[in-house]
Write an enzyme that holds these catalytic residues in place. Sequence first.
Site, PDB file in Angstrom:
ATOM      1  N   GLY A  43       0.792  -1.220   0.000  1.00 23.88           N
ATOM      2  CA  GLY A  43       0.000   0.000   0.000  1.00 23.88           C
ATOM      3  C   GLY A  43       0.823   1.268   0.000  1.00 23.88           C
ATOM      4  N   ILE A  44       0.465   2.186   0.879  1.00 23.00           N
ATOM      5  CA  ILE A  44       1.139   3.479   0.944  1.00 23.00           C
ATOM      6  C   ILE A  44       2.616   3.307   1.282  1.00 23.00           C
ATOM      7  CG2 ILE A  44       1.244   5.666   2.204  1.00 23.00           C
ATOM      8  CD1 ILE A  44      -1.832   5.416   2.565  1.00 23.00           C
ATOM      9  N   ASP A  63       8.206  -4.072   8.663  1.00 21.55           N
ATOM     10  CA  ASP A  63       6.813  -4.510   8.664  1.00 21.55           C
ATOM     11  C   ASP A  63       6.752  -5.894   9.304  1.00 21.55           C
ATOM     12  OD1 ASP A  63       3.999  -5.051   7.830  1.00 21.55           O
ATOM     13  OD2 ASP A  63       4.332  -3.347   6.499  1.00 21.55           O
ATOM     14  N   ASP A  89       7.481  -6.197  14.946  1.00 19.53           N
ATOM     15  CA  ASP A  89       6.258  -5.600  15.464  1.00 19.53           C
ATOM     16  C   ASP A  89       6.654  -4.236  16.025  1.00 19.53           C
ATOM     17  OD1 ASP A  89       4.118  -4.732  16.987  1.00 19.53           O
ATOM     18  OD2 ASP A  89       3.682  -6.688  17.861  1.00 19.53           O
ATOM     19  N   VAL A  90       6.161  -3.154  15.429  1.00 21.89           N
ATOM     20  CA  VAL A  90       6.613  -1.814  15.821  1.00 21.89           C
ATOM     21  C   VAL A  90       6.155  -1.412  17.210  1.00 21.89           C
ATOM     22  CG1 VAL A  90       6.869  -0.955  13.463  1.00 21.89           C
ATOM     23  CG2 VAL A  90       4.651  -0.733  14.638  1.00 21.89           C
ATOM     24  N   TYR A 181      -8.359   5.197  15.907  1.00 21.84           N
ATOM     25  CA  TYR A 181      -7.688   5.753  14.730  1.00 21.84           C
ATOM     26  C   TYR A 181      -7.705   7.276  14.770  1.00 21.84           C
ATOM     27  CZ  TYR A 181      -6.384   6.375   9.824  1.00 21.84           C
ATOM     28  OH  TYR A 181      -5.741   6.740   8.664  1.00 21.84           O
ATOM     29  N   LYS A 185      -4.291   9.567  15.291  1.00 25.03           N
ATOM     30  CA  LYS A 185      -3.817  10.428  14.206  1.00 25.03           C
ATOM     31  C   LYS A 185      -3.799  11.892  14.632  1.00 25.03           C
ATOM     32  CE  LYS A 185      -2.864   7.315  11.155  1.00 25.03           C
ATOM     33  NZ  LYS A 185      -1.457   7.075  10.746  1.00 25.03           N
ATOM     34  N   PRO A 215      -2.289  11.350   3.618  1.00 22.68           N
ATOM     35  CA  PRO A 215      -1.860  10.686   2.378  1.00 22.68           C
ATOM     36  C   PRO A 215      -2.879  10.724   1.248  1.00 22.68           C
ATOM     37  CG  PRO A 215      -2.618   9.052   3.923  1.00 22.68           C
ATOM     38  CD  PRO A 215      -2.658  10.380   4.655  1.00 22.68           C
ATOM     39  N   THR A 220      -6.591   1.429   0.290  1.00 23.53           N
ATOM     40  CA  THR A 220      -5.740   0.383   0.839  1.00 23.53           C
ATOM     41  C   THR A 220      -6.598  -0.755   1.401  1.00 23.53           C
ATOM     42  OG1 THR A 220      -5.742   1.446   3.007  1.00 23.53           O
ATOM     43  CG2 THR A 220      -3.997   2.082   1.475  1.00 23.53           C
TER      44      THR A 220
END
Length: 313
Positions: A43-44, A63, A89-90, A181, A185, A215, A220
Site C-alpha cells: 500500500g502506501i 513490517d 512488530d513496531v 484511529y 492520528k 496521504p 488500501t
Amino acid sequence: MDPAKFPKSAVPLNHAQYGPITDENLKGINQGKVALVTGGARGIGRAISIKLAISGANIAILDRLESELSETKRLAEEHGVKVKTYVVDVTDIEALRGVLKQVESDLGEIDILVNNAGVSPGKPQWMESFEDFWRTIEINFKSTMATSWYMLPKFRERKRGVIVNIASRAATVDFPFAVGYNSSKAAVARATFTLQEEVELDGLGDGVQLYALHPGGVPTTMSKKEIREELLQKYPSMTQHGTDFQALFKDPPELCGATVTYLAAGKAKELRGMYWDCRQDIEKVKAYGREKLQNEGKYTLKVEFLEGYENEP
C-alpha cells in the site's frame, strides 16, 4: 463520516503525481541518503519506499508481513539502491530499537524517517475491547514516538534529518467507528507540531524538519473494509458511510509516496511542523510563506469558539 457534512475544496486537488513530484523530478534528490519506512510492505508504505528509491535513497523497510516485504524490496531495488527489510512488530519497543540499530549497522546513519505503520479496525467502541483500542493507539502513535525518540537526538547532533509522520484527515474531523484511529492520528499531528517547536527553539529548523501528512484517500486494504451488516441494521444512516464514504478513496498511493520523497529532500521547509494534505499543490502552499501560514494559524489543529470567546492562554 458523512461526506455531505464537509465542504469541498474550491481549488482542484491533485489525484496523481504532478509537476515537482513527478518521477522525473524526483530522480536523485535524495541521492546517497538512508531512509527508514515503517509499515512498508504494501500500500502506501510500498509506494513511499519505491519513490524514495527513485530519488536515490537506500531504504530500510519495516513490517510484520514478510512475504509482502520481499516484493517491496524487489520493486525498490529495480532503481539501483540498497534495500534491507526487517520483520518486526513496531509496538515491541525493545525489538524496534534493536532493528533501528541494525539498520545503522547495515546501511549507515539514517537521514529520513517515515512513520507509516497504522491500523484502523473500524468498530464502534461497544464492539471493541479496550485492549484492541489500545493496540491501535500503540501501532499508530506509540511506534511513531518510539522511532522519533530514537532518531531526534541523532538528528539534533548532526543538525540534519527529516521525519515524515503519516497522519490522516481523521485527525481533523469526527466520525464514528474509529475512536482509536481518530485519536491516534490527532496525537501524531499534535506531537509533530510540538516537536518541531522544540527544534525551532534550538535554531535547528533549517536542518531538522518534521511533517504530518494526510496521504489522500487511498484505497488500501484498511480503507476498503466494509461496515458489518449488523451495524448497518442497527444504524441505517450509516449506509452512506459505507457507500459515499468509500467513494472518497480514489487517490493512488504514489501521490503520497512522491510527496514524502519531496519533503524528505528538504524541498518544502516552509511547511515543517505542520499538518497538510498531499493532494494540495505543494509549491502553491509553500509559496504562501511560512510566517504568513503561522500568523494565520493555517495547517494546524485548533478549536474555534463563538465570536467573542477567544482561546486565551
